[in-house]
Motif scaffolding. Structure first.
Motif, PDB file in Angstrom:
ATOM      1  N   PHE A 196      -2.169  17.314  77.325  1.00  0.00           N
ATOM      2  CA  PHE A 196      -2.009  17.790  75.948  1.00  0.00           C
ATOM      3  C   PHE A 196      -2.843  16.995  74.951  1.00  0.00           C
ATOM      4  CE2 PHE A 196       1.867  18.747  78.303  1.00  0.00           C
ATOM      5  CZ  PHE A 196       1.905  20.107  78.164  1.00  0.00           C
ATOM      6  N   GLU A 197      -3.890  16.337  75.453  1.00  0.00           N
ATOM      7  CA  GLU A 197      -4.805  15.688  74.522  1.00  0.00           C
ATOM      8  C   GLU A 197      -5.741  16.766  73.976  1.00  0.00           C
ATOM      9  OE1 GLU A 197      -6.053  11.506  76.082  1.00  0.00           O
ATOM     10  OE2 GLU A 197      -5.701  12.759  77.823  1.00  0.00           O
ATOM     11  N   TYR A 198      -6.374  16.488  72.842  1.00  0.00           N
ATOM     12  CA  TYR A 198      -7.328  17.462  72.311  1.00  0.00           C
ATOM     13  C   TYR A 198      -8.675  17.287  72.979  1.00  0.00           C
ATOM     14  CZ  TYR A 198      -3.816  18.138  68.756  1.00  0.00           C
ATOM     15  OH  TYR A 198      -2.640  18.410  68.129  1.00  0.00           O
ATOM     16  N   ALA A 199      -9.339  18.413  73.228  1.00  0.00           N
ATOM     17  CA  ALA A 199     -10.675  18.342  73.800  1.00  0.00           C
ATOM     18  C   ALA A 199     -11.661  17.925  72.710  1.00  0.00           C
ATOM     19  CB  ALA A 199     -11.061  19.697  74.376  1.00  0.00           C
ATOM     20  N   LEU A 200     -12.810  17.422  73.143  1.00  0.00           N
ATOM     21  CA  LEU A 200     -13.793  16.912  72.186  1.00  0.00           C
ATOM     22  C   LEU A 200     -14.228  17.993  71.206  1.00  0.00           C
ATOM     23  CD1 LEU A 200     -15.876  14.866  74.754  1.00  0.00           C
ATOM     24  CD2 LEU A 200     -14.540  13.913  72.868  1.00  0.00           C
ATOM     25  N   LYS A 201     -14.252  19.232  71.676  1.00  0.00           N
ATOM     26  CA  LYS A 201     -14.778  20.284  70.815  1.00  0.00           C
ATOM     27  C   LYS A 201     -13.698  21.062  70.062  1.00  0.00           C
ATOM     28  CE  LYS A 201     -19.271  20.685  72.755  1.00  0.00           C
ATOM     29  NZ  LYS A 201     -20.186  21.420  73.630  1.00  0.00           N
ATOM     30  N   ASP A 202     -12.433  20.649  70.249  1.00  0.00           N
ATOM     31  CA  ASP A 202     -11.383  21.293  69.461  1.00  0.00           C
ATOM     32  C   ASP A 202     -11.654  21.058  67.984  1.00  0.00           C
ATOM     33  OD1 ASP A 202     -10.106  22.247  71.628  1.00  0.00           O
ATOM     34  OD2 ASP A 202      -8.497  20.756  71.652  1.00  0.00           O
TER      35      ASP A 202
ATOM     36  N   VAL B 100     -26.709   4.528  75.894  1.00  0.00           N
ATOM     37  CA  VAL B 100     -27.288   5.513  76.811  1.00  0.00           C
ATOM     38  C   VAL B 100     -27.276   6.845  76.100  1.00  0.00           C
ATOM     39  CG1 VAL B 100     -26.479   4.360  78.904  1.00  0.00           C
ATOM     40  CG2 VAL B 100     -25.070   6.113  77.858  1.00  0.00           C
ATOM     41  N   SER B 101     -28.217   7.687  76.411  1.00  0.00           N
ATOM     42  CA  SER B 101     -28.231   8.984  75.766  1.00  0.00           C
ATOM     43  C   SER B 101     -28.906  10.019  76.657  1.00  0.00           C
ATOM     44  CB  SER B 101     -28.980   8.894  74.433  1.00  0.00           C
ATOM     45  OG  SER B 101     -28.953  10.148  73.814  1.00  0.00           O
ATOM     46  N   THR B 102     -28.246  11.143  76.801  1.00  0.00           N
ATOM     47  CA  THR B 102     -28.860  12.267  77.499  1.00  0.00           C
ATOM     48  C   THR B 102     -28.578  13.509  76.667  1.00  0.00           C
ATOM     49  OG1 THR B 102     -26.895  12.921  78.750  1.00  0.00           O
ATOM     50  CG2 THR B 102     -28.286  11.221  79.737  1.00  0.00           C
ATOM     51  N   PRO B 103     -29.390  14.523  76.812  1.00  0.00           N
ATOM     52  CA  PRO B 103     -29.141  15.761  76.066  1.00  0.00           C
ATOM     53  C   PRO B 103     -27.733  16.303  76.334  1.00  0.00           C
ATOM     54  CG  PRO B 103     -31.286  15.842  77.133  1.00  0.00           C
ATOM     55  CD  PRO B 103     -30.629  14.582  77.590  1.00  0.00           C
ATOM     56  N   THR B 104     -27.270  16.214  77.593  1.00  0.00           N
ATOM     57  CA  THR B 104     -25.940  16.732  77.921  1.00  0.00           C
ATOM     58  C   THR B 104     -24.866  15.996  77.140  1.00  0.00           C
ATOM     59  OG1 THR B 104     -26.814  16.987  80.146  1.00  0.00           O
ATOM     60  CG2 THR B 104     -24.451  17.343  79.847  1.00  0.00           C
ATOM     61  N   LEU B 105     -24.952  14.657  77.107  1.00  0.00           N
ATOM     62  CA  LEU B 105     -23.952  13.880  76.386  1.00  0.00           C
ATOM     63  C   LEU B 105     -23.974  14.215  74.899  1.00  0.00           C
ATOM     64  CD1 LEU B 105     -24.095  10.331  78.049  1.00  0.00           C
ATOM     65  CD2 LEU B 105     -22.190  11.939  78.034  1.00  0.00           C
ATOM     66  N   GLN B 106     -25.182  14.317  74.355  1.00  0.00           N
ATOM     67  CA  GLN B 106     -25.304  14.634  72.932  1.00  0.00           C
ATOM     68  C   GLN B 106     -24.701  16.004  72.642  1.00  0.00           C
ATOM     69  OE1 GLN B 106     -26.735  12.551  70.530  1.00  0.00           O
ATOM     70  NE2 GLN B 106     -26.893  10.996  72.112  1.00  0.00           N
ATOM     71  N   GLU B 107     -24.852  16.899  73.596  1.00  0.00           N
ATOM     72  CA  GLU B 107     -24.322  18.240  73.433  1.00  0.00           C
ATOM     73  C   GLU B 107     -22.799  18.262  73.620  1.00  0.00           C
ATOM     74  OE1 GLU B 107     -24.642  21.336  72.730  1.00  0.00           O
ATOM     75  OE2 GLU B 107     -22.892  22.060  73.877  1.00  0.00           O
ATOM     76  N   ASN B 108     -22.313  17.499  74.626  1.00  0.00           N
ATOM     77  CA  ASN B 108     -20.877  17.522  74.950  1.00  0.00           C
ATOM     78  C   ASN B 108     -20.015  16.821  73.912  1.00  0.00           C
ATOM     79  OD1 ASN B 108     -21.426  18.903  77.248  1.00  0.00           O
ATOM     80  ND2 ASN B 108     -20.937  17.239  78.676  1.00  0.00           N
TER      81      ASN B 108
END
Lengths: 346, 539
Positions: A311-317, A117-125
């Motif tokens: 205390f997990e790392y965020a995807l964009k860390d 599946v793919s959406t612009p939001t997912l690709q961005e997040n």
């Protein structure tokens, strides 16, 4: 008299069963009806998850509040959930599979249980290296498997690489949990990817020779083991250390205070990371809702919640990771387990 | 003897159907045994199989060696003597049954952990630093299992002393034999078959445990099954391991049967208890307190200290729902298992053929198989049936039904039945054996149908056994994890699954709350069971 008493209790007992089943049925029926409607109206999303943190439940509730989509959950181990998904086949009610390790997502994908599946939001997040290249699954949170050590006995400069853990100087000083644990399997899979199977096996043998005890317990137990003096260094996921530091148990905080952590790398490469992640199932009747939930869980607000509560790392860390594709953790998993058995990593 | 007639045949048919249904998961496992050699199996055989066998063997041996004397001697002290504390020890000794083994494991590791009670005590006594005691060893685990499981032996031994052998014991006493002599030469030999049955249950629990062995890092057959099945993705190798495990259990069952064949004593006499005083009374009290403390009191106190700290964060209104859910599920499946056990055993009694006996035995195999394997054995046929129905309806009406049974409580109850029939079996079987078959033959020769003879003669005669069976299964289901976890419907939670979720997050202190509630819910019927057994004895 006794007969009557017994028959009565049997009757009550069986009545209770039917009551229990009946009650469940009653609950289930409207749900099924709802499931029928959702194809048109989007009312629910069914989740199989290996993440059962309180934070996750709160996020589901928040999602329902925002979208009106109800989140139904079965939580269990990823292996068992994948087996259930596989058995239920194309009629499985599950829409989204959540695991705590990319290797398991890769396996579900290899078994043909997920759909791209793919959406612009997912690709961005979700940054590219934290999702499947064909978009079968997306990372939700990032974890680093790192080294904890006793600062009074150990010089962290000697722990700059994962390879160093196998050095003879740590003989009888290393604590690590069992090879049944998926985080260890993925670390080994990464090692195989970086060094090749032979070198990785040599490394694992070195680890086994250095073990302070037969692998046992969980990650927190390894950290407490250092505090108790059972060993000097341990391989753990970073967030457990952070959770202990912020524990409301004084003894846990004290144990953490006697231990420090360091982030090793693969001989110049980066840190070994893994993700907990999710994929939309091939059978999903509510794929749209599953995607909405995925978008929600990878959104800024949810990411902050994961980081604050667990205390997990965020995807964009920004983490200096080792650069290999996370799918490799799944591909090499079997090889990793076999090497563990061969070198005697229990 | 009455010829098995038309009635008996319908009993036989329904039993055969039930047994086939119930042993489906076991059959599914057995069918995979005959695969050819495959790489994963060869790999396991070459690397870790010896380890699995050795560890499994150490655990079984350790548990057998500890559980038998502890269970039997406690039962003997409680049955033959009076001493301060006896009255409450009588029921308190059963309490460890309410503790899931893996929870006890967490609690004990919490007792010895850094900054835990043992460390604090040592610091208080002036040792200064942490003791660094490492409890993660196979020997400690064997002891842990033993002190959680000894009640199975204690219960059967006590009931044997109380009923079967009381008359003979009294007779032996009249000859002037000392108490030890009576125990050694009369009571123990008479209790042996029952003890063997209890011991078999203990060992099966050890064999199918996954949570505790995993936490302690002790690789057993179950570890291997999970590894082969999930990590290496090889069903064949996993199931072959499970089959080897079943072989172990089969041997246990045969041994237990052989022991039992010799006894058929029942007696209405009750044993007089000798009053102990002074040092002897104190020794008896201490002897009984040791297993109770190790299996129950210490771990529960540790859980309480955790729960005390976390309860306000964890406990909410939803726990009422969890308790009710767990309770209804456990009671429902207990009654179901017990009814099935009665059906199967009564048929064996009506028929007295080898085939009926064999059917009765096969019905209990599920207990030996680790829950997760049973779960797959349950999912597979259910999914097949569901897909069949769906396909059929689809072809007839154009729209399918989806999965009707998979992921419902029916599948879960069926799985419990497969797994726990053996637990209901033991007491009901022993109960039936105690009652003379001539009684119900007499009833039937007077024209009563087998059903009437069962309801009016047999069941009332073995009602204590039946209630014990219900309670044992109840407590087991309450603690059950792997089946519940994977087969449950959406949003269906029990105390055990909640405890698992916290423990899976390594939040043991939070997990203590549902764990303690499991114990609390389990304790009530256990105490009731004891009342019941006493009431029976008093009459």
């Amino acid at each position: 008299m006794f007969r009557r008493y017994l028959i009565l209790s049997l009757a009550i007992g069986s009545g209770l069963i039917f009551f229990a089943c009946g009650a469940e049925q009653k609950e289930a029926e409207p749900m099924e009806e709802a499931a029928e409607q959702t194809a048109l109206e989007s009312g629910i999303v069914n989740v199989y998850t290996h993440r059962h943190y309180p934070a996750d439940k709160e996020l589901y509730a928040e999602f329902t509040k925002q979208t009106g989509i109800e989140v139904n959950v079965v939580s269990a181990g990823a292996d068992e959930l994948i087996k259930r998904l596989e058995t239920e086949g194309d009629k499985s009610p599950a829409d989204l599979l959540i695991t705590v390790d990319a290797g398991r997502l890769h396996r579900a994908m290899a078994l043909g249980l997920l759909q791209p599946v793919s959406t612009p939001t997912l690709q961005e997040n979700v940054p590219a290296h934290l999702r499947d290249k064909d978009n079968n699954w997306y990372g939700l949170t990032v974890r680093a498997r790192i080294v904890a050590y006793a600062p009074d006995r150990v010089d962290p400069k000697k722990l700059e690489t994962y390879s160093a853990l196998a050095n003879k100087e740590w003989k009888g000083k290393l604590l690590v949990r069992s090879s049944s644990n998926v985080y260890n399997q993925s670390l080994m899979a990464a090692m195989i990817e970086h060094k090749g199977a032979d070198k990785a096996a040599e490394w694992a043998k070195g680890i086994v020779d250095n073990m302070a005890r037969t692998p046992a317990g969980n990650d927190r137990d390894q950290i407490k083991g250092i505090a108790a003096g059972l060993g000097d260094i341990a391989v753990v996921n970073s967030y457990y250390y952070n959770m202990m530091q912020h524990s409301d148990d004084e003894a846990e905080r004290e144990a953490a205070s006697k231990v420090e952590i360091t982030f090793p790398h693969f001989d110049g490469g980066g840190i070994h990371i893994n993700v907990s992640g999710a994929g939309v199932t091939k059978s999903a009747a509510n794929a749209e809702n599953a995607i909405k939930l995925l978008e929600f869980l990878t959104s800024e607000a949810a990411q902050r919640k994961f980081a604050e509560a667990n205390f997990e790392y965020a995807l964009k860390d920004d983490i200096k990771y080792d650069g290999i594709s996370l799918g490799k953790l799944g591909e090499n998993n079997e090889k990793a387990v076999m090497i563990f058995d061969q070198v005697g990593w229990k | 003897m009455i010829r098995p007639g038309r009635h008996a045949r319908s009993w036989f048919v329904s039993t055969a159907l039930l047994v086939i249904a119930v042993s489906m998961p076991a059959i599914y496992v057995a069918l995979h045994v005959f695969g050819g050699s495959n790489p994963v199996w060869d790999h396991l055989a070459a690397t870790v199989l010896t380890d699995y066998i050795v560890n499994t063997f150490i655990l079984m041996l350790g548990v057998a060696v500890l559980v038998t004397p502890v269970g039997v001697l406690c039962a003997w002290l409680i049955s033959a003597y009076d001493f301060p504390g006896r009255a409450w020890l009588e029921w308190a000794l059963v309490l460890p049954l309410a503790m899931p083994a893996y929870i006890t494991g967490y609690a004990w590791s919490g007792i010895f952990e850094y900054g835990g009670p043992v460390d604090s005590l040592a610091a208080f006594l002036g040792s200064g630093s942490s003791l660094g005691i490492d409890i993660f060893s196979v020997y400690f685990l064997a002891a842990l299992f033993a002190f959680v499981l000894y009640p199975y032996v204690y219960l059967v031994a006590r009931s044997s002393f109380a009923r079967q052998s009381a008359g003979l014991i009294e007779a032996a006493r009249l000859t002037g034999a000392g108490n030890w002599e009576v125990f050694r030469r009369v009571a123990m030999p008479l209790a042996r078959p029952a003890v063997a049955g209890g011991l078999a249950l203990c060992l099966m629990e050890v064999l199918n445990d996954y949570g505790a062995v995993k936490y302690f890092g002790v690789s057993t057959f179950t570890t291997g099954i999970f590894r082969a099945w999930f990590a290496l993705g090889d069903t064949g190798a996993a199931v072959r391991l499970a089959a080897v495990l079943m072989l172990f259990v089969f041997v246990l069952i045969v041994l237990e049967r052989r022991g039992r064949a010799r006894t058929a004593v029942s007696s209405s006499a009750t044993m007089r208890r000798q009053t102990l005083r002074g040092k002897k009374a104190l020794l008896a009290l201490i002897f009984c307190l040791v297993p109770l403390s190790l299996g129950f009191v210490f771990p529960v106190v540790r859980l309480l200290t955790w729960a005390w700290r976390t309860a306000s964060d964890v406990l909410d209104l939803q726990f009422v729902y969890l308790v009710l859910n767990s309770f209804a599920l456990a009671l429902g499946s207990a009654v179901l298992c017990c009814a099935a056990a009665i059906l199967v055993l009564y048929t064996a009694r009506l028929q007295r053929t080898r085939l009926a006996g064999f059917l009765a035995q096969s019905a209990t195999l599920g207990y030996s198989i680790p829950g997760a394997v049973i779960a797959v054995g349950v999912m597979t046929p259910f999914a097949a049936i569901d897909h069949g129905i769906d396909g059929l309806v689809q072809s007839l009406t154009g729209s399918g039904t989806g999965l009707l049974l998979s992921g419902t409580l029916i599948a879960l109850l069926y799985a419990y039945l497969s797994r726990y029939l053996a637990v209901a079996f033991q007491p009901v079987d022993a109960g039936f054996e105690r009652t003379a078959a001539s009684m119900d033959e007499a009833a039937r020769s007077l024209g009563a149908s087998p059903l009437r003879a069962l309801l009016q003669i047999n069941i009332p005669m073995v009602r204590t056994a039946i209630l014990s069976a219900i309670i044992l299964v109840f407590v087991d289901v309450l603690k059950e994890l792997p089946l519940t976890l994977i087969l449950r419907p959406f949003n269906f939670e029990t105390l055990a699954t909640r405890a698992f979720e916290f423990a899976g997050n390594e939040q043991l202190a939070e997990a203590a709350n549902p764990a303690l509630l499991i114990v609390a819910v389990g304790v009530i019927p256990i105490v009731y069971l004891n009342r019941l057994m006493n009431a029976k004895q008093a009459r």
